[in-house]
Design a protein around this motif. Structure first.
Motif, mmCIF file in Angstrom:
data_model
loop_
_atom_site.group_PDB
_atom_site.id
_atom_site.type_symbol
_atom_site.label_atom_id
_atom_site.label_comp_id
_atom_site.label_asym_id
_atom_site.label_seq_id
_atom_site.Cartn_x
_atom_site.Cartn_y
_atom_site.Cartn_z
ATOM 1 N N THR A 82 9.776 -2.532 6.207
ATOM 2 C CA THR A 82 8.920 -3.693 5.944
ATOM 3 C C THR A 82 9.290 -4.333 4.612
ATOM 4 N N VAL A 98 -1.864 9.275 5.791
ATOM 5 C CA VAL A 98 -2.987 9.100 4.863
ATOM 6 C C VAL A 98 -3.823 7.869 5.214
ATOM 7 N N ASP A 124 0.829 -1.212 0.000
ATOM 8 C CA ASP A 124 0.000 0.000 0.000
ATOM 9 C C ASP A 124 0.862 1.261 0.000
ATOM 10 N N ASP A 146 7.065 3.674 3.553
ATOM 11 C CA ASP A 146 7.334 4.780 4.472
ATOM 12 C C ASP A 146 8.835 4.754 4.792
ATOM 13 N N THR A 147 9.226 4.166 5.906
ATOM 14 C CA THR A 147 10.662 4.045 6.181
ATOM 15 C C THR A 147 11.312 3.042 5.222
ATOM 16 N N GLY A 148 10.528 2.076 4.746
ATOM 17 C CA GLY A 148 11.041 1.058 3.838
ATOM 18 C C GLY A 148 11.486 -0.218 4.535
ATOM 19 N N LYS A 160 6.396 7.578 0.251
ATOM 20 C CA LYS A 160 6.811 8.815 0.941
ATOM 21 C C LYS A 160 8.331 8.830 0.958
HETATM 22 P P1 IMP Z 1 7.585 1.026 6.534
HETATM 23 O O1 IMP Z 1 8.226 -0.239 6.986
HETATM 24 O O2 IMP Z 1 7.914 2.189 7.439
HETATM 25 O O3 IMP Z 1 7.864 1.353 5.097
HETATM 26 O O4 IMP Z 1 6.049 0.790 6.780
HETATM 27 C C1 IMP Z 1 5.111 0.847 5.795
HETATM 28 C C2 IMP Z 1 3.789 0.516 6.431
HETATM 29 O O5 IMP Z 1 3.472 1.470 7.449
HETATM 30 C C3 IMP Z 1 2.663 0.606 5.414
HETATM 31 O O6 IMP Z 1 2.455 -0.613 4.764
HETATM 32 C C4 IMP Z 1 1.494 1.008 6.291
HETATM 33 O O7 IMP Z 1 0.913 -0.154 6.857
HETATM 34 C C5 IMP Z 1 2.124 1.842 7.379
HETATM 35 N N1 IMP Z 1 2.023 3.271 7.047
HETATM 36 C C6 IMP Z 1 3.026 4.088 6.658
HETATM 37 N N2 IMP Z 1 2.571 5.330 6.417
HETATM 38 C C7 IMP Z 1 1.234 5.305 6.656
HETATM 39 C C8 IMP Z 1 0.193 6.288 6.555
HETATM 40 O O8 IMP Z 1 0.387 7.459 6.192
HETATM 41 N N3 IMP Z 1 -1.056 5.865 6.874
HETATM 42 C C9 IMP Z 1 -1.318 4.581 7.278
HETATM 43 N N4 IMP Z 1 -0.381 3.629 7.355
HETATM 44 C C10 IMP Z 1 0.886 3.991 7.056
#
Ligand code: IMP
Ligand code: MG
Length: 182
Positions: A109, A155, A102, A105-107, A133
């Motif tokens: 995951t 979002v 979806d 964000d930080t990347g 992002k």
């Molecule tokens: P990452 O490991 O930080 O890239 O996490 C990504 C995950 O964080 C996404 O798959 C979402 O489940 C959650 N996430 C990141 N940004 C948002 C946001 O703006 N709204 C809701 N969930 C978010």
């Protein structure tokens, strides 16, 4: 946090999403043309609406699978742990695989999931993320295809939640708190 009052300001309309999904599916179809089967893996739960629309626009033999990962962040430390809550049902060795996320964000995951999948030796492994992002990125990762780059806003909608709510909005909106606090 979820108790704070907020409104949702539309950021990307349902129509704009549909047009972009069609474009992404066209590029994915062209990229994997000739494949005997494309395994499309949705990361639960946020990708469930996106993957449903995306697979219906992909003109290839498709298998759909899901993976649930959970990242446990410690805001003070940048090394984050990602836990697998539900693994794939199918095998991906020697398969063409598309991870559908979806939002990046930080990347962390995606970085973790991609490494885990690579160890299973798929034939080809690509990533399609609806939202990105880039200003928030900490892990060195990028999607093969991105729907929309967005600023650092929280979002919701089109599958994406805030405290498990708002996943059913047909558009993407940003959360704006109305109680005056930051
Ligand atoms: P990452 O490991 O930080 O890239 O996490 C990504 C995950 O964080 C996404 O798959 C979402 O489940 C959650 N996430 C990141 N940004 C948002 C946001 O703006 N709204 C809701 N969930 C978010
Ligand atoms: Mg997610």
């Amino acid at each position: 946090m979820a108790e704070r009052p907020y409104v949702i300001d539309q950021m990307i309309s349902a129509k704009a999403i549909a047009a972009r999904v069609e474009g992404l599916a066209r590029e994915i179809t062209a990229h994997f043309r000739g494949t005997d089967k494309l395994v499309v893996v949705g990361l639960l739960r946020g990708s469930f609406v996106f993957i449903a629309d995306l697979v219906r626009e992909i003109d290839l033999p498709v298998e759909v699978d899901f993976l649930e990962a959970s990242s446990y962040g410690d805001a003070l430390h940048s090394s984050r742990e990602v836990r697998i809550l539900k693994d794939l049902r199918g095998e991906i060795a020697s398969r063409d695989v598309l991870i559908v996320e979806d939002i990046i964000d930080t990347g962390f995951t995606l970085h973790h999931v991609k490494r885990m999948f690579e160890a299973r030796e798929p034939k080809r492994l690509e990533v399609c993320a609806l939202l990105d992002k880039p200003s928030r990125r900490e892990a060195d990762i990028r999607a093969t295809w991105t729907g929309f780059e967005i600023p650092d806003e929280f979002v919701v909608g089109y599958g994406i939640d805030f405290a498990q709510r708002n996943r059913n909005l047909p558009y993407i909106g940003k959360v704006r708190f109305t109680d005056g606090a930051a």
